[in-house]
Design a protein around this motif. Structure first.
Motif, PDB file in Angstrom:
ATOM      1  N   UNK A 542       0.853  -1.187   0.000  1.00  0.00           N
ATOM      2  CA  UNK A 542       0.000   0.000   0.000  1.00  0.00           C
ATOM      3  C   UNK A 542       0.890   1.239   0.000  1.00  0.00           C
ATOM      4  N   UNK A 543       0.695   2.095  -1.007  1.00  0.00           N
ATOM      5  CA  UNK A 543       1.427   3.362  -1.093  1.00  0.00           C
ATOM      6  C   UNK A 543       0.488   4.501  -0.726  1.00  0.00           C
ATOM      7  N   UNK A 544       0.970   5.390   0.104  1.00  0.00           N
ATOM      8  CA  UNK A 544       0.189   6.561   0.510  1.00  0.00           C
ATOM      9  C   UNK A 544       1.063   7.794   0.384  1.00  0.00           C
ATOM     10  N   UNK A 545       0.497   8.885  -0.130  1.00  0.00           N
ATOM     11  CA  UNK A 545       1.266  10.113  -0.332  1.00  0.00           C
ATOM     12  C   UNK A 545       0.368  11.322  -0.140  1.00  0.00           C
ATOM     13  N   UNK A 546       0.968  12.389   0.322  1.00  0.00           N
ATOM     14  CA  UNK A 546       0.274  13.665   0.433  1.00  0.00           C
ATOM     15  C   UNK A 546       1.278  14.786   0.267  1.00  0.00           C
ATOM     16  N   UNK A 547       0.829  15.924  -0.220  1.00  0.00           N
ATOM     17  CA  UNK A 547       1.687  17.098  -0.417  1.00  0.00           C
ATOM     18  C   UNK A 547       1.048  18.293   0.266  1.00  0.00           C
ATOM     19  N   UNK A 548       1.889  19.136   0.860  1.00  0.00           N
ATOM     20  CA  UNK A 548       1.366  20.307   1.561  1.00  0.00           C
ATOM     21  C   UNK A 548       2.446  21.389   1.596  1.00  0.00           C
ATOM     22  N   UNK A 549       2.021  22.577   1.973  1.00  0.00           N
ATOM     23  CA  UNK A 549       2.910  23.739   1.991  1.00  0.00           C
ATOM     24  C   UNK A 549       3.384  24.017   3.400  1.00  0.00           C
ATOM     25  N   UNK A 650      11.265  -1.427   0.511  1.00  0.00           N
ATOM     26  CA  UNK A 650      10.021  -0.675   0.365  1.00  0.00           C
ATOM     27  C   UNK A 650      10.322   0.759   0.796  1.00  0.00           C
ATOM     28  N   UNK A 651      10.725   1.612  -0.152  1.00  0.00           N
ATOM     29  CA  UNK A 651      11.179   2.948   0.230  1.00  0.00           C
ATOM     30  C   UNK A 651      10.039   3.885   0.595  1.00  0.00           C
ATOM     31  N   UNK A 652      10.293   4.717   1.573  1.00  0.00           N
ATOM     32  CA  UNK A 652       9.427   5.829   1.961  1.00  0.00           C
ATOM     33  C   UNK A 652      10.297   7.076   2.019  1.00  0.00           C
ATOM     34  N   UNK A 653       9.665   8.230   2.206  1.00  0.00           N
ATOM     35  CA  UNK A 653      10.494   9.424   2.326  1.00  0.00           C
ATOM     36  C   UNK A 653       9.793  10.702   1.953  1.00  0.00           C
ATOM     37  N   UNK A 654      10.617  11.704   1.594  1.00  0.00           N
ATOM     38  CA  UNK A 654      10.151  13.073   1.399  1.00  0.00           C
ATOM     39  C   UNK A 654      10.777  13.668   0.135  1.00  0.00           C
ATOM     40  N   UNK A 655       9.987  14.463  -0.582  1.00  0.00           N
ATOM     41  CA  UNK A 655      10.463  15.284  -1.694  1.00  0.00           C
ATOM     42  C   UNK A 655      10.132  16.730  -1.366  1.00  0.00           C
ATOM     43  N   UNK A 656      11.140  17.606  -1.465  1.00  0.00           N
ATOM     44  CA  UNK A 656      10.991  19.004  -1.044  1.00  0.00           C
ATOM     45  C   UNK A 656      11.298  19.906  -2.229  1.00  0.00           C
ATOM     46  N   UNK A 657      10.345  20.779  -2.582  1.00  0.00           N
ATOM     47  CA  UNK A 657      10.543  21.745  -3.655  1.00  0.00           C
ATOM     48  C   UNK A 657      10.269  23.151  -3.135  1.00  0.00           C
ATOM     49  N   UNK A 658      10.852  24.172  -3.768  1.00  0.00           N
ATOM     50  CA  UNK A 658      10.491  25.545  -3.401  1.00  0.00           C
ATOM     51  C   UNK A 658       9.059  25.842  -3.836  1.00  0.00           C
ATOM     52  N   UNK A 659       8.417  26.787  -3.167  1.00  0.00           N
ATOM     53  CA  UNK A 659       7.011  27.069  -3.485  1.00  0.00           C
ATOM     54  C   UNK A 659       6.843  28.042  -4.634  1.00  0.00           C
ATOM     55  N   UNK A 660       7.924  28.474  -5.240  1.00  0.00           N
ATOM     56  CA  UNK A 660       7.822  29.388  -6.371  1.00  0.00           C
ATOM     57  C   UNK A 660       9.164  30.006  -6.681  1.00  0.00           C
ATOM     58  N   UNK A 661       9.199  30.893  -7.661  1.00  0.00           N
ATOM     59  CA  UNK A 661      10.472  31.467  -8.110  1.00  0.00           C
ATOM     60  C   UNK A 661      10.901  32.720  -7.369  1.00  0.00           C
ATOM     61  N   UNK A 669      17.935  27.163  -2.470  1.00  0.00           N
ATOM     62  CA  UNK A 669      17.070  28.197  -1.889  1.00  0.00           C
ATOM     63  C   UNK A 669      17.057  28.127  -0.360  1.00  0.00           C
ATOM     64  N   UNK A 670      17.357  29.246   0.280  1.00  0.00           N
ATOM     65  CA  UNK A 670      17.358  29.329   1.740  1.00  0.00           C
ATOM     66  C   UNK A 670      16.321  30.325   2.231  1.00  0.00           C
ATOM     67  N   UNK A 671      15.400  30.684   1.362  1.00  0.00           N
ATOM     68  CA  UNK A 671      14.308  31.581   1.743  1.00  0.00           C
ATOM     69  C   UNK A 671      13.050  31.110   1.045  1.00  0.00           C
ATOM     70  N   UNK A 672      11.910  31.736   1.392  1.00  0.00           N
ATOM     71  CA  UNK A 672      10.645  31.338   0.804  1.00  0.00           C
ATOM     72  C   UNK A 672      10.060  30.140   1.512  1.00  0.00           C
ATOM     73  N   UNK A 673       9.006  29.574   0.944  1.00  0.00           N
ATOM     74  CA  UNK A 673       8.340  28.425   1.536  1.00  0.00           C
ATOM     75  C   UNK A 673       8.700  27.136   0.825  1.00  0.00           C
ATOM     76  N   UNK A 674       8.142  26.038   1.344  1.00  0.00           N
ATOM     77  CA  UNK A 674       8.458  24.717   0.809  1.00  0.00           C
ATOM     78  C   UNK A 674       7.181  23.970   0.438  1.00  0.00           C
ATOM     79  N   UNK A 675       7.298  23.145  -0.601  1.00  0.00           N
ATOM     80  CA  UNK A 675       6.256  22.201  -0.980  1.00  0.00           C
ATOM     81  C   UNK A 675       6.788  20.814  -0.630  1.00  0.00           C
TER      82      UNK A 675
END
Length: 720
Positions: A542-549, A650-661, A669-675
């Motif tokens: 069973x794979x479960x995922x969610x994304x948030x800011x 069975x890998x789990x984990x996190x992917x982190x992206x900037x919330x915009x340019x 990036x060391x400022x702004x928000x994260x996705x």
């Protein structure tokens, strides 16, 4: 070409001398192995000379022969002392022992020479047959210019073979030029300056040509035969694909090298913007007008990477290596047909028809699927170019969600194994299904743009360089210094990362089901059945995922999640136990790029001494923290250089992206928000044929929501 009969004479002479040697050997063996007894007084009398010729011999016993055979294997040349000791032990005089060893050595030598003679005879026969075949081929060779017979001494066999191949290629080029002329309504061009440009895939001066691209060809010409989803192009499509690839090559090179007014700086000078008006004037043909509902995305980025140009070209032209290196972007890819493998033993002139699916590591961003041709060319200045251009108009689908305009990269060789890469990404997409929180990132072009490709390439080049490093200092505790152990552990971690990336996005190969929560972000789940994959435990996964800011910079979120000291703050499965790093491998210049082996010392006896394999990686556009529980016995095998392919993960984990340019500069990036995307894979039943229970879904749903709340509580309270 030497005469095989001359070699045969040499072998016959060698055989003759060998037979003489054998006769001598037989004589010596008889006179030495069976030693003649000393003559008596009567025998010394001249009158008894006839009787003296009748020699009496002493035969060795079977025991004596076995002992001397055994000694011969250890020492074929015994000295005087060894001969005396051996003779005393066997009841022989030293002279008898000496003669036996001499004869044994002669016997072994002659046997070796007989074997060599047999091999020489076989090789001589082989050379004689090849000599005859070569002479027949040369006698039947035709002159490529006049068609008459060619004299044997005029050219080598290899040269003759190449000339015949050139004639065949010229005929093939003329045939394809005729097909192209028929279908694109242009006059047939002579070999010297016409369609040869397309098949040699050269880089020339291409002006607007009516009827080629952008006209009736992409406007529904009934001469085009559609390509089904899983098959390659038809024969009628291939000449047009070649022409399109050549035009795309010129376009990408000009876009990579041009400045203003084609590319203009953004208001904050952080990136470049393609002027669509200037683009349409510079490249009026293109691949046809932009379909309704699609918008343009274009970006350009350059960087110096630690990899030579030959290896870079190989990675881009090998679909498996390309998918592995860019696993964070390419979720699936396949080569449908190879139209050309290139020339001169490399990819110069290679043409491949491919499909690929590009993704952002989140189920909230739809993937982009493309059907395109990839073309590789080395130019006169030594620069390599690898370009893609969409062939989606050849498919039967009436609605296109994404079209890949000419895109690709230029690779320039630099000293010391480095390369300079200029990357161009240009696409037309329908992104209306993108989730609200990801829209600023996608609209900026950073989600699928050139900057993300180049950043990932640079990080992966550092990773590959680390895997090949031999000068690893042994002073640090936990550093794996053996090349075999490093290679196996990195290979296992690479498979873990690829498995995570292919399972966390919104690929069309997966079907996500949304579970709406009360007060929490939506969780998407899907199930997979694992049966015959040795790298996965058998059963229902069973794979479960969610994304948030999060109102926290990506770098801070990344450092928090990868630190083993803060793991107990979010990892529910560790039950608050102490997490220690047992071993690690540095994966680049940034300290955050590493592969680690962690031990969880939990109060729960069932989880005591559990091992966790973790890889953390970060670049200017994205970062990951990916982990998987591993078996202790299996990891010991891996650390000793064993095969990691059979370690179940069975890998789990996190992917982190900037919330915009907004704050997206040249570095991390060391400022702004994260996705932040959180994903778990859990084995809910070890029987593949079992049915998924609602209780298992509820448990995983609670697990992921609790993890999200813990992360928000730990880092989400801070402001950007």
């Amino acid at each position: 070409m030497f005469d095989g009969h001359h070699l045969l004479d040499i072998v016959h002479k060698s055989n003759a001398s060998g037979m003489d040697l054998i006769r001598d050997e037989e004589f010596e063996s008889k006179s030495g192995t069976d030693i003649m007894e000393a003559p008596s007084g009567d025998d010394q009398d001249p009158s008894n000379n006839q009787r003296s010729k009748k020699k009496r011999y002493h035969r060795h016993t079977q025991h004596q022969i076995q002992e001397m055979e055994a000694f011969f294997k250890e020492c074929p040349h015994p000295d005087d002392k060894q001969r005396k000791d051996l003779g005393r032990r066997l009841g022989l005089v030293p002279l008898q022992v000496k003669f036996w060893f001499q004869n044994k050595r002669t016997q072994m030598k002659s046997q070796h020479e007989r074997n060599e003679n047999s091999q020489l005879r076989a090789e001589n026969e082989k050379l004689r047959v090849e000599n005859i075949r070569y002479k027949e081929a040369l006698s039947n060779a035709a002159c490529p210019n006049c068609g008459g017979p060619a004299a044997i001494g005029e050219m080598s066999f290899d040269e003759q073979h190449l000339r015949i191949e050139n004639v065949r290629l010229r005929e093939e080029i003329d045939r394809i030029s005729g097909i192209a002329a028929k279908y694109v309504s242009k006059p047939m061009l002579p070999y010297s300056n016409g369609i040869s440009r397309s098949l040699d895939i050269g880089f020339g001066n291409f002006g607007p040509q009516p009827g080629l691209v952008g006209g009736d060809l992409y406007g529904g010409n009934d001469l085009l035969k559609s390509v089904s989803g899983g098959s390659g192009p038809t024969e009628a499509d291939k000449p047009m694909i070649i022409e399109l690839a050549v035009a795309a090559m010129e376009e990408v090179i000009r876009m990579a090298q041009a400045g203003e007014p084609l590319w203009i700086p953004s208001p904050d000078n952080s990136t470049e913007i393609l002027s669509e008006d200037d683009y349409s004037q510079t490249f009026p043909r293109g691949i046809g007008p932009k379909p309704l509902g699609l918008k343009s995305e274009a970006s350009r980025e350059s960087a110096v990477v630690i990899m030579n140009h030959v290896n870079l070209v190989e990675i881009l032209m090998d679909v498996n290596q390309w998918t592995s290196v860019f696993s964070g972007i390419v979720s699936r890819a396949a080569t449908l047909e190879v139209l050309s493998t290139g020339v001169a033993g490399n990819y110069n002139g290679a043409l491949q028809v491919m499909t690929a699916e590009f993704q952002v590591p989140s189920p909230l961003v739809p993937t982009r699927e493309n059907y395109f041709v990839r073309y590789c060319k080395q130019h006169t200045d030594g620069t390599w170019a690898v370009v893609d251009v969409s062939l989606d108009t050849l498919r039967p689908s009436t609605m296109t969600r994404c079209r890949r305009r000419p895109s690709g990269c230029l690779i320039q060789e630099l000293p010391n194994g480095y390369s300079k890469v200029i990357w161009v990404e240009h696409a037309e997409v329908d992104d209306r299904a993108v989730h609200t929180i990801y829209r600023p990132l996608v609209d900026s072009g950073l989600a699928f743009g050139a900057k993300r490709w180049v950043a990932m390439l640079g990080r992966q080049c550092e990773r590959l360089a680390s895997a090949l490093a031999n000068n690893i200092p042994a002073g640090d505790v936990g550093v794996i210094t053996t090349p075999e152990g490093r290679k196996s552990m990195l290979k296992l971690a690479e498979r873990m990362v690829m498995s995570f990336c292919t399972g966390v996005g919104a690929s069309t190969a997966h079907t996500w089901t949304t579970l709406s929560g009360s007060g929490a972000d939506d969780v998407r789940v899907m199930t997979r059945k694992s049966m015959d994959d040795p790298g996965r435990p058998p059963g229902i996964v069973l794979s479960a995922a969610t994304s948030f800011w999060l109102p926290v910079p990506p770098k801070r979120v990344f450092d928090f999640l990868r630190d083993e000291n803060s793991r107990s703050e979010w990892d529910i499965l560790s039950n608050g136990g102490l997490v220690q790093e047992m071993a690690h491998i540095a994966n680049g210049r940034d300290p955050g790029n590493s592969v680690s082996l962690l031990r969880v010392n939990s109060a729960n006896s069932s989880q005591s001494n559990m091992l966790i394999l973790q890889e953390s990686c970060i670049d200017a556009t994205c970062s990951y923290v990916i982990y998987a529980p591993v078996d202790i016995v299996a990891m010991n095998v891996v650390l000793n250089g064993g095969d990691p392919d059979y370690v179940a993960l069975l890998p789990s984990g996190f992917a982190i992206l900037p919330d915009g340019p907004t704050h997206h500069g040249g570095g991390i990036p060391e400022a702004g928000g994260s996705l932040l995307t959180v994903a778990f894979q859990i084995l809910v039943d070890s029987v593949p044929t079992a049915k998924l229970s609602l209780g298992s879904v509820a448990t995983v749903n609670s697990l992921i929501k609790c993890t999200v709340e813990r992360i928000k509580s730990a880092v989400g309270g801070e402001t950007a």
